[in-house]
Design a protein around this motif. Structure first.
Motif, mmCIF file in Angstrom:
data_model
loop_
_atom_site.group_PDB
_atom_site.id
_atom_site.type_symbol
_atom_site.label_atom_id
_atom_site.label_comp_id
_atom_site.label_asym_id
_atom_site.label_seq_id
_atom_site.Cartn_x
_atom_site.Cartn_y
_atom_site.Cartn_z
ATOM 1 N N ALA A 22 8.344 14.571 3.004
ATOM 2 C CA ALA A 22 9.041 13.556 2.200
ATOM 3 C C ALA A 22 8.649 12.180 2.743
ATOM 4 N N TRP A 23 7.547 11.647 2.256
ATOM 5 C CA TRP A 23 6.971 10.439 2.832
ATOM 6 C C TRP A 23 7.882 9.216 2.672
ATOM 7 N N GLU A 24 8.517 9.087 1.521
ATOM 8 C CA GLU A 24 9.375 7.930 1.295
ATOM 9 C C GLU A 24 10.575 7.946 2.243
ATOM 10 N N ALA A 25 11.137 9.142 2.438
ATOM 11 C CA ALA A 25 12.266 9.271 3.361
ATOM 12 C C ALA A 25 11.820 8.947 4.790
ATOM 13 N N LEU A 26 10.598 9.364 5.146
ATOM 14 C CA LEU A 26 10.070 9.080 6.474
ATOM 15 C C LEU A 26 9.862 7.568 6.654
ATOM 16 N N ARG A 27 9.358 6.924 5.596
ATOM 17 C CA ARG A 27 9.149 5.484 5.685
ATOM 18 C C ARG A 27 10.480 4.746 5.874
ATOM 19 N N ARG A 71 13.211 5.939 7.213
ATOM 20 C CA ARG A 71 13.713 6.214 8.571
ATOM 21 C C ARG A 71 12.974 5.351 9.589
ATOM 22 N N ARG A 72 11.683 5.223 9.390
ATOM 23 C CA ARG A 72 10.911 4.362 10.297
ATOM 24 C C ARG A 72 11.369 2.910 10.182
ATOM 25 N N PRO A 74 11.752 -2.492 11.980
ATOM 26 C CA PRO A 74 11.880 -3.312 10.766
ATOM 27 C C PRO A 74 10.578 -3.551 10.016
ATOM 28 N N THR A 75 9.481 -3.736 10.732
ATOM 29 C CA THR A 75 8.211 -4.028 10.064
ATOM 30 C C THR A 75 7.713 -2.850 9.238
ATOM 31 N N ALA A 76 8.250 -1.649 9.516
ATOM 32 C CA ALA A 76 7.797 -0.464 8.794
ATOM 33 C C ALA A 76 8.418 -0.348 7.404
ATOM 34 N N SER A 77 9.456 -1.154 7.144
ATOM 35 C CA SER A 77 10.162 -1.064 5.860
ATOM 36 C C SER A 77 9.244 -1.334 4.682
ATOM 37 N N ASN A 78 8.252 -2.207 4.881
ATOM 38 C CA ASN A 78 7.374 -2.592 3.776
ATOM 39 C C ASN A 78 5.961 -2.026 3.906
ATOM 40 N N GLU A 79 5.776 -1.081 4.812
ATOM 41 C CA GLU A 79 4.427 -0.549 4.986
ATOM 42 C C GLU A 79 4.023 0.331 3.809
ATOM 43 N N SER A 80 2.731 0.483 3.611
ATOM 44 C CA SER A 80 2.210 1.272 2.500
ATOM 45 C C SER A 80 2.283 2.761 2.849
ATOM 46 N N PRO A 81 2.284 3.633 1.840
ATOM 47 C CA PRO A 81 2.279 5.083 2.100
ATOM 48 C C PRO A 81 1.100 5.492 2.982
ATOM 49 N N LYS A 82 -0.029 4.823 2.793
ATOM 50 C CA LYS A 82 -1.215 5.142 3.588
ATOM 51 C C LYS A 82 -0.964 4.858 5.064
#
Length: 270
Positions: free
Chosen positions: A154-159, A161-162, A167-175
């Motif tokens: 579940a990539w979106e859920a992982l993003r 949680r990260r 905080p900087t991970a909130s806007n990172e790309s799926p890649k």
């Protein structure tokens, strides 16, 4: 006294124990149990079928089937099955000098078997009485985030949680999320868990599939290279036609054949 009683129970005869570790999602024991029955009838081998943490009766109540709730749980599960199976091997080898132990498993179970064998060697066990039959494995859990298996995360859920932790991970790309996970999982490598020099396993053998999309060929090749460091003999791997699904369906035949062949060679080396 206990060691003496165990030796007398074996009547001084060599006894082979096959430790069967579970594959990813292998909640039950039906396939392994059927192989164990055949091995007992045809060859006199005893088998120990291990249930991984988070599987079977060890499954948390809030978990759906074998779907672990977090990536962290995968690593906890792996550590658990490695240390538990290594402890069983140490116990069995200490019961009698005539006992031999073989680690085996399919896919995830093959990867865990290779590491568990190294753990038993690190515990000071006699490598000449240890072996591993690795049926279609890999050297790192990074395969979970690369290829067919990545769709199960579940990539979106992982993003999200990260993002809560960083905080900087909130806007990172799926890649970027995928690369971060891949890099973390890749740190867990078989080559980082080497047995003491001069105390290698008697023999380690394996099968890999030529058309596997679950464990890509590059990871199977990597596994082949890293396993070599744990065996007294050259690591022998047979490449078979077909993919991961075929390997799963053919386990009663191909996996059992690998177990028997590896066990017989351990006895010859002794």
């Amino acid at each position: 006294k206990k060691d003496k009683e165990a030796s007398e129970t074996n009547n001084g005869k060599p006894k082979v124990y096959v430790l069967m570790l579970p594959a990813t999602g292998e909640m039950g024991a039906s396939v392994r149990l059927n192989m164990a029955k055949t091995l007992a009838i045809e060859h006199g081998y005893s088998s120990v079928i291990l249930t991984a943490p988070y599987y079977g009766e060890r499954k948390p109540k809030n978990q759906t089937l074998f779907f672990l709730s977090s990536v962290r749980d995968i690593l906890i599960q792996a550590q658990g099955i490695i240390e538990e199976s290594a402890a069983v091997a140490v116990f069995l080898l200490k019961q009698s000098p005539n006992n031999t132990v073989l680690f085996t498993g399919f896919s995830f179970g093959a990867a865990m078997s290779s590491i568990a064998c190294s753990f038993a060697l690190k515990a000071g066990m006699d490598g000449s009485r240890l072996g591993a039959a690795l049926y279609v494995g890999c050297a790192s859990p990074c395969v979970l985030s690369d290829g067919v298996l990545e769709d199960g995360i579940a990539w979106e859920a992982l993003r999200r949680r990260r993002g809560g932790q960083e905080p900087t991970a909130s806007n990172e790309s799926p890649k970027t999320t995928r690369k971060v996970l891949f890099d973390e999982l890749y740190k867990t490598q078989l080559e980082n868990i080497k047995p003491p020099k001069g105390n290698d396993a008697a023999i380690v053998q394996g099968n890999s599939m030529e058309h596997d999309h679950f464990i890509k060929v590059k990871y199977a090749r990597e596994f082949e290279q890293q396993v070599q460091a744990t065996s007294q003999q050259d690591y022998q791997v047979e490449w078979l036609p077909g993919g991961h699904v075929f390997a799963a369906l053919a386990r009663p035949l191909l996996h059992k054949k690998l177990i028997v062949d590896t066990c017989s060679k351990i006895r010859m080396i002794e």
